[in-house]
Motif scaffolding. Structure first.
Motif, PDB file in Angstrom:
ATOM      1  N   GLY A   1      41.267  41.119  38.684  1.00  0.00           N
ATOM      2  CA  GLY A   1      39.842  41.300  38.924  1.00  0.00           C
ATOM      3  C   GLY A   1      39.261  42.544  38.282  1.00  0.00           C
ATOM      4  O   GLY A   1      38.042  42.647  38.121  1.00  0.00           O
ATOM      5  N   SER A   2      40.124  43.485  37.901  1.00  0.00           N
ATOM      6  CA  SER A   2      39.634  44.723  37.289  1.00  0.00           C
ATOM      7  C   SER A   2      39.292  44.548  35.809  1.00  0.00           C
ATOM      8  O   SER A   2      38.695  45.442  35.210  1.00  0.00           O
ATOM      9  CB  SER A   2      40.680  45.838  37.439  1.00  0.00           C
TER      10      SER A   2
ATOM     11  N   THR B   1      37.352  42.459  32.704  1.00  0.00           N
ATOM     12  CA  THR B   1      36.162  41.607  32.498  1.00  0.00           C
ATOM     13  C   THR B   1      36.564  40.170  32.255  1.00  0.00           C
ATOM     14  O   THR B   1      35.937  39.238  32.779  1.00  0.00           O
ATOM     15  CB  THR B   1      35.346  42.130  31.293  1.00  0.00           C
TER      16      THR B   1
ATOM     17  N   ARG C   1      37.670  38.468  35.564  1.00  0.00           N
ATOM     18  CA  ARG C   1      36.509  38.113  36.399  1.00  0.00           C
ATOM     19  C   ARG C   1      35.752  36.938  35.801  1.00  0.00           C
ATOM     20  O   ARG C   1      35.296  36.048  36.532  1.00  0.00           O
ATOM     21  CB  ARG C   1      35.582  39.319  36.557  1.00  0.00           C
ATOM     22  N   ASP C   2      35.615  36.948  34.483  1.00  0.00           N
ATOM     23  CA  ASP C   2      34.884  35.871  33.821  1.00  0.00           C
ATOM     24  C   ASP C   2      35.539  34.519  34.079  1.00  0.00           C
ATOM     25  O   ASP C   2      34.852  33.537  34.380  1.00  0.00           O
ATOM     26  CB  ASP C   2      34.802  36.139  32.320  1.00  0.00           C
TER      27      ASP C   2
ATOM     28  N   LEU D   1      37.527  33.722  36.548  1.00  0.00           N
ATOM     29  CA  LEU D   1      37.400  33.394  37.972  1.00  0.00           C
ATOM     30  C   LEU D   1      36.001  32.859  38.265  1.00  0.00           C
ATOM     31  O   LEU D   1      35.846  31.828  38.941  1.00  0.00           O
ATOM     32  CB  LEU D   1      37.682  34.632  38.817  1.00  0.00           C
ATOM     33  N   TYR D   2      34.977  33.554  37.776  1.00  0.00           N
ATOM     34  CA  TYR D   2      33.591  33.109  37.983  1.00  0.00           C
ATOM     35  C   TYR D   2      33.360  31.747  37.340  1.00  0.00           C
ATOM     36  O   TYR D   2      32.642  30.910  37.886  1.00  0.00           O
ATOM     37  CB  TYR D   2      32.609  34.127  37.386  1.00  0.00           C
TER      38      TYR D   2
ATOM     39  N   ARG E   1      27.575  35.448  34.071  1.00  0.00           N
ATOM     40  CA  ARG E   1      28.586  35.423  33.005  1.00  0.00           C
ATOM     41  C   ARG E   1      27.963  35.722  31.654  1.00  0.00           C
ATOM     42  O   ARG E   1      28.596  36.350  30.796  1.00  0.00           O
ATOM     43  CB  ARG E   1      29.294  34.073  32.985  1.00  0.00           C
TER      44      ARG E   1
END
Length: 248
Positions: free
Chosen positions: A21-22, A24, A27-28, A30-31, A68
């Protein structure tokens, strides 16, 4: 109680999740997985007549898509760097792979550049006429589609080359000039990893290509199918990032 809490909070899987999660990219992905699952779920609920519930998931999908786009601002420069690296990295025997790589990276550069304009218009940072906004969105999807098609072509070319290299390695396995057995096994493992990565990317591209194609009206697929395709490719990419996070 404290011991149990420590075991849960300090568990390696939790630490790996934080590392994922740290970044980018983590996170991208996952989103993106949540975005496309929301797209599928909104379609499913709407098809069952649950309009209010569908609206919630549809709103989540839209907000994640917009978020995103924000995270990808500046990413076009990465693709320009990838073009320069591709020009320098490939040998003469890999000319076709070099051409498809350069074309793919340039296409993604165009896609993300236009996508940034789409985001700026969506958040009212700039104001475009509806027909202009539609043209820019269409151009963005054209670049996206071109990038994926070039990536598929690149994957086929690379898979063929790696298969030939693996065949040559197997045919020379009994010869003395191949080097030590350990060297041969190392080369084999390296080739298998490269082939596995190429196959995974090919699967991702084959599923993802339908999203820009549908956006451009080239195919008629509902949000349920597109949502599932996007969710599958997001999970595959997320899994790759999970392994990367585990090695750090």
């Amino acid at each position: 109680m404290t011991s149990i809490s420590s075991q849960v909070i300090l568990h390696p899987a939790v630490s790996q999740s934080i590392k994922l999660g740290s970044t980018t990219l983590g996170r991208d992905k996952l989103y993106r997985a949540v975005q496309y699952f929301s797209r599928f779920l909104a379609w499913f609920l709407l098809s069952r007549g649950h309009k209010e519930q569908a609206a919630k998931w549809n709103a989540l999908k839209s907000h994640l898509a917009l978020g995103r786009k924000l995270m990808r601002i500046g990413k076009p420069v990465e693709h320009l760097q990838a073009v320069l690296r591709a020009v320098q990295a490939y040998s003469a025997s890999e000319t076709r792979e070099q051409i498809t790589t350069i074309g793919r990276q340039l296409a993604y550069f165009g896609y993300l550049t236009y996508d940034t304009i789409v985001w700026a218009n969506a958040v009212k940072f700039i104001t475009l006429k509806p027909d202009t906004a539609q043209k820019i969105n269409k151009t963005s999807n054209r670049f996206w589609l071109a990038g994926i098609l070039l990536s598929i072509t690149h994957g086929l070319l690379k898979a063929g080359r790696l298969a030939n290299e693996a065949k040559k390695l197997r045919s020379k396995s009994s010869e003395k000039d191949i080097g030590t057995e350990a060297d041969r096994e190392l080369k084999q493992r390296t080739l298998e990893l490269a082939r596995s990565g190429t196959r995974q990317q090919f699967i991702i591209d084959i599923l993802d290509v339908w999203v820009p194609a549908a956006n451009l009206g080239l195919v008629n697929l509902n949000d349920g199918i597109l949502g599932i395709f996007g969710f599958i490719t997001s999970v595959i990419a997320l899994r790759q990032q999970w392994h990367v996070a585990g090695k750090k």
